[in-house]
Design an enzyme around this catalytic site. Structure first.
Site, mmCIF file in Angstrom:
data_model
loop_
_atom_site.group_PDB
_atom_site.id
_atom_site.type_symbol
_atom_site.label_atom_id
_atom_site.label_comp_id
_atom_site.label_asym_id
_atom_site.label_seq_id
_atom_site.Cartn_x
_atom_site.Cartn_y
_atom_site.Cartn_z
ATOM 1 N N ASP A 138 0.883 -1.140 -0.052
ATOM 2 C CA ASP A 138 -0.124 -0.060 0.030
ATOM 3 C C ASP A 138 0.785 1.200 0.017
ATOM 4 O OD1 ASP A 138 -2.276 -1.416 -0.071
ATOM 5 O OD2 ASP A 138 -2.644 -1.177 2.139
ATOM 6 N N ASP A 156 -14.747 -3.876 -2.000
ATOM 7 C CA ASP A 156 -14.631 -3.548 -0.668
ATOM 8 C C ASP A 156 -15.680 -3.345 0.090
ATOM 9 O OD1 ASP A 156 -11.727 -3.541 -1.684
ATOM 10 O OD2 ASP A 156 -11.871 -1.601 -2.008
#
Length: 241
Positions: free
Chosen positions: A16, A137
């Site tokens: 990330d 998500d």
């Protein structure tokens, strides 16, 4: 005769990227970050050196509208020679095409799969299912959008039939409430998503140790995207059950 065991699910290291560093967020909150590497390139090198066959990169700045990290993503692709998938802020065809042209193996479409589903169909038609993945998500089964800060009111089960009909082969599902927490996968939720998606399913959100990898095998889930567990060593990488 020896018992037959299911194959070990694919564990995909996640890098990330936020403000030019490799981080992990707690429950997707950009203000609750842990920095693991000052350089995302160093993080990617680390996992590649341990034999990663695929890296999952997320441009958190692009996802939240705070900027973008394309130069370092291009550097990772060019230097490592390891297949890379990239998500975060890919909400139009131009941004997807730029990444694919830079050598990214496949783009990961999130918010746009809800807001502009024709983008997924267009990219699948242009590049095929090997180059396009959709990431849903969610909190429970409600899809979260725009870097997980907004609820969409759309249920995962509303989208999966359309995505499958459009030719999508691989779906990523992330449990936002557990992402980055090391709390373990929510078995009931993972099982429910497995029933909703007939193709390859990659999950994330809370993977903590080998117990979660075994859970994937037991539920017929092909793999997981893992961050904090392998960064902090609660799950040894590469994974051997």
């Amino acid at each position: 005769m020896s018992a037959a065991f299911p194959p070990v699910p694919l564990v995909i290291p996640c890098v990330d990227i936020q403000s030019g560093r490799a981080v992990r967020l707690f429950e997707g909150d950009p203000e609750r970050e842990t920095v693991y590497f000052e350089s995302p390139l160093d993080a990617a090198r680390h996992w590649a050196s341990l034999g990663a066959g695929l890296l999952h990169l997320v441009d958190l700045d692009a996802a939240t509208g705070r900027g973008e990290n394309r130069p370092v993503i291009a550097q990772i692709v060019q230097e490592l020679g390891v297949p890379v998938e990239v998500g975060g802020g890919i909400r139009d065809r131009e941004s997807a095409e730029v990444l694919l042209a830079a050598g990214v193996q496949r783009v990961v479409i999130g918010t746009a799969a809800v807001k502009t589903p024709e983008l997924v169909s267009d990219l699948l038609a242009a590049h095929g299912p090997e180059r396009v993945v959709v990431s849903l998500d969610a909190r429970g089964l409600e899809v979260a959008t725009h870097g997980w800060v907004a609820g969409s009111g759309v249920q995962v089960g509303d989208l999966t039939p359309r995505l499958h009909a459009a030719g999508l082969q691989t779906l990523i599902f992330t449990d936002v409430t557990r992402d980055g927490t090391l709390r373990g996968l929510n078995r009931d939720l993972m099982r429910e998503v497995r029933t909703l998606w007939p193709g390859e399913l990659i999950v994330g959100g809370g993977v903590a140790d080998e117990t979660d990898v075994r859970l994937l095998a037991e539920e017929g889930i092909e793999g997981a995207i893992v961050g904090r567990a392998i960064y902090e060593g609660t799950l040894a990488y590469p994974v051997r059950l």
